[in-house]
Write a protein that holds these residues in place. Structure first.
Motif, PDB file in Angstrom:
ATOM      1  N   MET A   1       0.847  -1.165   0.000  1.00 36.31           N
ATOM      2  CA  MET A   1       0.000   0.000   0.000  1.00 36.31           C
ATOM      3  C   MET A   1       0.895   1.232   0.000  1.00 36.31           C
ATOM      4  O   MET A   1       1.840   1.318   0.772  1.00 36.31           O
ATOM      5  N   SER A   3       0.780   5.495   0.031  1.00 44.07           N
ATOM      6  CA  SER A   3      -0.008   6.705   0.237  1.00 44.07           C
ATOM      7  C   SER A   3       0.738   7.883  -0.352  1.00 44.07           C
ATOM      8  O   SER A   3       1.963   7.840  -0.515  1.00 44.07           O
ATOM      9  N   SER A  24      -5.183   5.844  -0.838  1.00 42.64           N
ATOM     10  CA  SER A  24      -3.884   5.199  -1.008  1.00 42.64           C
ATOM     11  C   SER A  24      -3.865   4.488  -2.355  1.00 42.64           C
ATOM     12  O   SER A  24      -4.870   4.376  -3.040  1.00 42.64           O
TER      13      SER A  24
END
Length: 98
Positions: A1, A3, A24
């Protein structure tokens, strides 16, 4: 992930410098593709994962009712399966439920 945030916010930590409205990003471990995760998704609890798998990967979500009905049909309990469908969706006519 992954961001993202504005460089200015990272330097100042002032909320007025924050980039808002973006979620994200997910890098798919299978093919390396990049996908945006909606800003309202609960990333910490992973509730968005099923939606991602269905929308992007084409993997159907587990439906307990469908599984139970299929199990009844597989065990030649068609009448019980039909009753379960009618109980779960009372607005369906008998023909639609069948």
């Amino acid at each position: 992930m992954i961001s993202s945030q504005s460089e200015r916010y990272l330097l100042t930590r002032e909320i007025t410098d924050a980039a808002v409205g973006r979620g994200s990003f997910l890098v798919d471990g299978v093919d390396g593709s990049l996908h945006e995760v909606h800003a309202t998704a609960d990333v910490e609890n992973g509730e968005w994962i099923e939606e991602y798998l269905e929308r992007v990967r084409g993997i159907e979500r587990d439906d307990p009712l469908r599984s139970r009905i299929a199990g009844l049909i597989d065990s030649d309990q068609r009448l019980e399966a039909l009753r379960l469908v009618r109980t779960s969706a009372p607005d369906l006519a008998a023909r639609e439920a069948k």
